[in-house]
Design an enzyme around this catalytic site. Sequence first.
Site, short mmCIF file in Angstrom:
data_model
loop_
_atom_site.label_atom_id
_atom_site.label_comp_id
_atom_site.label_asym_id
_atom_site.label_seq_id
_atom_site.Cartn_x
_atom_site.Cartn_y
_atom_site.Cartn_z
N ASN A 105 -5.16 12.42 0.89
CA ASN A 105 -4.23 11.57 1.65
C ASN A 105 -5.08 10.78 2.65
O ASN A 105 -6.31 10.95 2.74
CB ASN A 105 -3.14 12.40 2.33
CG ASN A 105 -2.02 11.54 2.89
OD1 ASN A 105 -1.49 10.68 2.18
ND2 ASN A 105 -1.67 11.73 4.15
N LYS A 106 -4.43 9.95 3.39
CA LYS A 106 -5.11 9.06 4.35
C LYS A 106 -6.15 9.79 5.20
O LYS A 106 -5.93 10.92 5.64
CB LYS A 106 -4.04 8.41 5.24
CG LYS A 106 -4.51 7.47 6.30
CD LYS A 106 -5.41 6.37 5.80
CE LYS A 106 -4.84 5.59 4.64
NZ LYS A 106 -5.88 4.78 3.93
N ARG B 193 -7.44 0.02 -6.59
CA ARG B 193 -7.63 1.09 -5.61
C ARG B 193 -7.79 2.41 -6.40
O ARG B 193 -6.95 2.75 -7.23
CB ARG B 193 -6.42 1.17 -4.64
CG ARG B 193 -6.27 -0.13 -3.84
CD ARG B 193 -5.45 0.03 -2.61
NE ARG B 193 -6.08 0.89 -1.62
CZ ARG B 193 -5.41 1.42 -0.60
NH1 ARG B 193 -4.12 1.20 -0.45
NH2 ARG B 193 -6.06 2.18 0.27
N ASP C 217 -1.77 10.95 -1.86
CA ASP C 217 -2.21 9.94 -2.83
C ASP C 217 -2.56 10.55 -4.16
O ASP C 217 -2.47 9.90 -5.19
CB ASP C 217 -3.41 9.18 -2.27
CG ASP C 217 -2.94 8.23 -1.18
OD1 ASP C 217 -2.80 8.70 -0.03
OD2 ASP C 217 -2.66 7.06 -1.49
N ARG D 289 0.86 -1.19 0.00
CA ARG D 289 0.00 0.00 0.00
C ARG D 289 0.89 1.23 0.00
O ARG D 289 2.12 1.12 0.07
CB ARG D 289 -1.03 0.01 1.14
CG ARG D 289 -0.67 -0.66 2.41
CD ARG D 289 0.47 -0.04 3.15
NE ARG D 289 0.30 1.39 3.32
CZ ARG D 289 1.26 2.24 3.60
NH1 ARG D 289 2.52 1.80 3.74
NH2 ARG D 289 1.04 3.51 3.75
N GLY D 290 0.27 2.42 -0.11
CA GLY D 290 1.05 3.65 -0.26
C GLY D 290 1.13 3.96 -1.75
O GLY D 290 1.47 3.08 -2.55
N ALA D 291 0.81 5.21 -2.10
CA ALA D 291 0.61 5.55 -3.52
C ALA D 291 1.77 5.14 -4.45
O ALA D 291 1.55 4.42 -5.43
CB ALA D 291 0.31 7.05 -3.62
N GLN E 5 -1.70 2.35 9.97
CA GLN E 5 -0.41 2.46 9.26
C GLN E 5 0.63 3.20 10.10
O GLN E 5 1.82 2.96 9.96
CB GLN E 5 -0.60 3.20 7.92
CG GLN E 5 -1.33 2.42 6.85
CD GLN E 5 -2.81 2.71 6.86
OE1 GLN E 5 -3.38 3.05 7.88
NE2 GLN E 5 -3.43 2.59 5.71
O1 MRU Z 1 -4.37 3.22 2.28
P1 MRU Z 1 -2.90 3.44 2.14
O2 MRU Z 1 -2.11 2.82 3.24
O3 MRU Z 1 -2.41 3.01 0.76
O4 MRU Z 1 -2.71 5.00 2.24
C1 MRU Z 1 -1.43 5.55 2.21
C2 MRU Z 1 -1.37 7.02 2.35
O5 MRU Z 1 -2.36 7.68 2.50
C3 MRU Z 1 -0.02 7.65 2.20
O6 MRU Z 1 0.10 8.77 3.01
C4 MRU Z 1 0.19 8.06 0.74
O7 MRU Z 1 -0.10 6.99 -0.12
C5 MRU Z 1 1.56 8.55 0.47
S1 MRU Z 1 2.75 7.25 0.55
C6 MRU Z 1 4.26 7.86 0.11
#
Ligand code: MRU
Length: 343
Positions: free
Chosen positions: A244-245, A86, A234, A46-48, A193
Amino acid sequence: MAVKTIEWKNDRVIMLDQRLLPHREIYRSYRDYNQVAEAIRSMVIRGAPAIGVAAAMGVALGALHAPDRSFDREFERMVAVLGKTRPTAVNLFWALERMRVVYASQRSKGLATVRRGLKAAALEIFKEDIAANKMIGRYGVPLLRDAKRIMTHCNAGALATAGYGTALGVLRALKEAGRQFEVYVNETRPFLQGARLTAWELKQEKIPATLVTDNMVGYLMQQGRIDAVVVGCDRVAANGDVANKIGTYTVAVLAKRHAIPFYVAGPTSSIDIDCPAGKDIPIEQRDGKEVSHIFGKALAPKGMKVFNPAFDVTDHELVTAIITERGVINPPYRQKIRSHVSH
Ligand code: MRU
């Protein structure tokens, strides 16, 4: 690199299963793009930026195994399947588009060339991401050099990227620059996270960190215990609004209230110039069980209705600056973002 989030090895994709961290470090090996898609959907990775890298590797994997006679149909199918995993992180669509450009430009040269080209492109995306993160770190240092207590939300670290991280990349770079600081890590309900992943990364880096629950942010800021906030993203819209999250918006509003700088760190592949504003960013809704249960155990009464948006949008007015691998974007964002991504 201490943490290996994702790797291409012997024509397989290897990923650290992030659902099991911090207690178990289990690497999974995939040889099928459908499995990679499922790994993205179920948050093994996970993470963009990491999602983008995984999708590109998924396409390269799919291309290796697609039969010659149905290759073109299979290519379309892989892009469609991976593209449905996603919806919010634009890096996913950016990476798939890059793979499509390679496919289109090499298709006439035969399938062996296309397969080789797609694998090379996936590895390039991987390498570029690490390089971008190191640059983000370098550009972030002057902005945060005097901050002694820095808050972050979710995980924008090595685990969320090909390596090094974006927001955590800035923190890594600060440490490399010899700055003394401590990090406040928001646990980041419901998927945790912050508590599970950011805390784990910072501990490995020996960066002093304190874990707090998301609802402690206001109190901490009111007490004057936070000097700056840095988060990942994201998707950044053309006007500077940032997805973002979930919970990031709350942190940003509170930071504004307390005159605390709020920085967003991310590669230019997270900027969606075709998306005019935050309201146009699709927000992923995830399974309610992530809210009603914790590690498989129910917290709430059976049958309880649950709302689980995975992201929120922070208005650009709340963002002090956006740090990318090309430099720092300051307000006003609309014009500056356009010239930043087009040069
Ligand atoms: O749902 P996730 O864990 O994929 O969400 C991640 C985030 O919101 C991060 O802050 C974002 O993707 C940036 S990661 C460098």
